[in-house]
Design a protein around this motif. Structure first.
Motif, PDB file in Angstrom:
ATOM      1  N   GLY A  32     -49.438  24.799  -0.370  1.00 16.34           N
ATOM      2  CA  GLY A  32     -49.870  25.864   0.535  1.00 16.34           C
ATOM      3  C   GLY A  32     -49.493  25.528   1.962  1.00 16.34           C
ATOM      4  O   GLY A  32     -49.107  24.402   2.278  1.00 16.34           O
ATOM      5  N   PRO A  33     -49.626  26.500   2.850  1.00 13.51           N
ATOM      6  CA  PRO A  33     -49.171  26.292   4.234  1.00 13.51           C
ATOM      7  C   PRO A  33     -50.000  25.275   5.012  1.00 13.51           C
ATOM      8  O   PRO A  33     -49.528  24.698   5.980  1.00 13.51           O
ATOM      9  N   ARG A  34     -51.227  25.009   4.587  1.00 12.14           N
ATOM     10  CA  ARG A  34     -52.072  24.107   5.353  1.00 12.14           C
ATOM     11  C   ARG A  34     -52.053  22.671   4.819  1.00 12.14           C
ATOM     12  O   ARG A  34     -52.706  21.796   5.370  1.00 12.14           O
ATOM     13  N   GLY A  35     -51.309  22.422   3.752  1.00 10.75           N
ATOM     14  CA  GLY A  35     -51.270  21.076   3.195  1.00 10.75           C
ATOM     15  C   GLY A  35     -49.963  20.340   3.436  1.00 10.75           C
ATOM     16  O   GLY A  35     -49.771  19.245   2.930  1.00 10.75           O
ATOM     17  N   VAL A  36     -49.088  20.949   4.219  1.00 11.09           N
ATOM     18  CA  VAL A  36     -47.752  20.375   4.416  1.00 11.09           C
ATOM     19  C   VAL A  36     -47.822  18.994   5.081  1.00 11.09           C
ATOM     20  O   VAL A  36     -47.186  18.044   4.621  1.00 11.09           O
ATOM     21  N   SER A  37     -48.578  18.861   6.134  1.00 13.70           N
ATOM     22  CA  SER A  37     -48.634  17.578   6.853  1.00 13.70           C
ATOM     23  C   SER A  37     -49.138  16.458   5.959  1.00 13.70           C
ATOM     24  O   SER A  37     -48.562  15.360   5.945  1.00 13.70           O
ATOM     25  N   ALA A  38     -50.197  16.702   5.211  1.00 15.46           N
ATOM     26  CA  ALA A  38     -50.748  15.667   4.331  1.00 15.46           C
ATOM     27  C   ALA A  38     -49.749  15.286   3.253  1.00 15.46           C
ATOM     28  O   ALA A  38     -49.606  14.105   2.908  1.00 15.46           O
ATOM     29  N   TYR A  39     -49.039  16.268   2.708  1.00 19.49           N
ATOM     30  CA  TYR A  39     -48.048  16.003   1.664  1.00 19.49           C
ATOM     31  C   TYR A  39     -46.915  15.139   2.207  1.00 19.49           C
ATOM     32  O   TYR A  39     -46.513  14.154   1.580  1.00 19.49           O
ATOM     33  N   ILE A  40     -46.420  15.497   3.380  1.00 17.08           N
ATOM     34  CA  ILE A  40     -45.324  14.731   3.983  1.00 17.08           C
ATOM     35  C   ILE A  40     -45.800  13.336   4.372  1.00 17.08           C
ATOM     36  O   ILE A  40     -45.081  12.352   4.175  1.00 17.08           O
ATOM     37  N   GLU A  41     -47.014  13.216   4.902  1.00 22.17           N
ATOM     38  CA  GLU A  41     -47.579  11.895   5.240  1.00 22.17           C
ATOM     39  C   GLU A  41     -47.612  11.008   4.000  1.00 22.17           C
ATOM     40  O   GLU A  41     -47.196   9.846   4.036  1.00 22.17           O
ATOM     41  N   ALA A  42     -48.092  11.535   2.879  1.00 26.70           N
ATOM     42  CA  ALA A  42     -48.172  10.756   1.644  1.00 26.70           C
ATOM     43  C   ALA A  42     -46.775  10.363   1.163  1.00 26.70           C
ATOM     44  O   ALA A  42     -46.562   9.233   0.702  1.00 26.70           O
ATOM     45  N   ALA A  43     -45.816  11.277   1.268  1.00 23.99           N
ATOM     46  CA  ALA A  43     -44.448  10.982   0.832  1.00 23.99           C
ATOM     47  C   ALA A  43     -43.833   9.876   1.684  1.00 23.99           C
ATOM     48  O   ALA A  43     -43.166   8.973   1.158  1.00 23.99           O
ATOM     49  N   VAL A  44     -44.056   9.910   2.979  1.00 20.54           N
ATOM     50  CA  VAL A  44     -43.514   8.884   3.865  1.00 20.54           C
ATOM     51  C   VAL A  44     -44.179   7.538   3.573  1.00 20.54           C
ATOM     52  O   VAL A  44     -43.503   6.500   3.533  1.00 20.54           O
ATOM     53  N   GLN A  45     -45.479   7.530   3.331  1.00 15.21           N
ATOM     54  CA  GLN A  45     -46.155   6.281   2.996  1.00 15.21           C
ATOM     55  C   GLN A  45     -45.590   5.679   1.707  1.00 15.21           C
ATOM     56  O   GLN A  45     -45.370   4.471   1.629  1.00 15.21           O
ATOM     57  N   ARG A  46     -45.339   6.525   0.699  1.00 11.55           N
ATOM     58  CA  ARG A  46     -44.744   6.027  -0.543  1.00 11.55           C
ATOM     59  C   ARG A  46     -43.357   5.441  -0.293  1.00 11.55           C
ATOM     60  O   ARG A  46     -42.993   4.409  -0.857  1.00 11.55           O
ATOM     61  N   GLN A  47     -42.584   6.095   0.576  1.00 17.06           N
ATOM     62  CA  GLN A  47     -41.243   5.581   0.868  1.00 17.06           C
ATOM     63  C   GLN A  47     -41.312   4.231   1.565  1.00 17.06           C
ATOM     64  O   GLN A  47     -40.521   3.326   1.265  1.00 17.06           O
ATOM     65  N   ILE A  48     -42.250   4.075   2.481  1.00 20.26           N
ATOM     66  CA  ILE A  48     -42.425   2.783   3.156  1.00 20.26           C
ATOM     67  C   ILE A  48     -42.796   1.713   2.141  1.00 20.26           C
ATOM     68  O   ILE A  48     -42.273   0.593   2.179  1.00 20.26           O
ATOM     69  N   GLU A  49     -43.690   2.043   1.199  1.00 17.88           N
ATOM     70  CA  GLU A  49     -44.058   1.090   0.150  1.00 17.88           C
ATOM     71  C   GLU A  49     -42.832   0.699  -0.676  1.00 17.88           C
ATOM     72  O   GLU A  49     -42.637  -0.474  -0.997  1.00 17.88           O
TER      73      GLU A  49
END
Length: 92
Positions: A32-49
């Motif tokens: 949804g339009p209001r969950g984009v930031s959280a989704y991208i934050e989680a994806a970036v954290q996974r990439q760093i891991e």
């Protein structure tokens, strides 16, 4: 190392990033339009891991040599057995 940044910690900061419209559309379709930031934050954290894990693997292989396909398969089987055991314990 007091200055080291830890993913997921600290205040949030607004940044501007460029992404393909199809990628953003796919993200919005999932969260949804209001969950984009959280989704991208989680994806970036996974990439760093993953990046950190790649660095650890490279260091271990530099010291001990590369891991063989057979060694990887043994570990996969061990993990699968542990997963099955945990699922069995949780079902009771």
């Amino acid at each position: 190392m007091a200055d080291e940044q830890v993913p997921g910690e600290g205040a949030t900061t607004v940044v501007s990033v460029s992404m393909h419209s199809g990628t953003i559309g796919a993200v919005r379709g999932r969260v949804g339009p209001r969950g984009v930031s959280a989704y991208i934050e989680a994806a970036v954290q996974r990439q760093i891991e993953r990046d950190n894990l790649d660095e650890l693997i490279a260091a271990a292989e530099a010291e001990h040599g590369p891991v063989t396909a057979e060694e990887i398969e043994v570990k996969r089987q061990q993990l699968a057995q542990l997963r099955d055991k945990q699922r069995g314990a949780g079902a009771t």
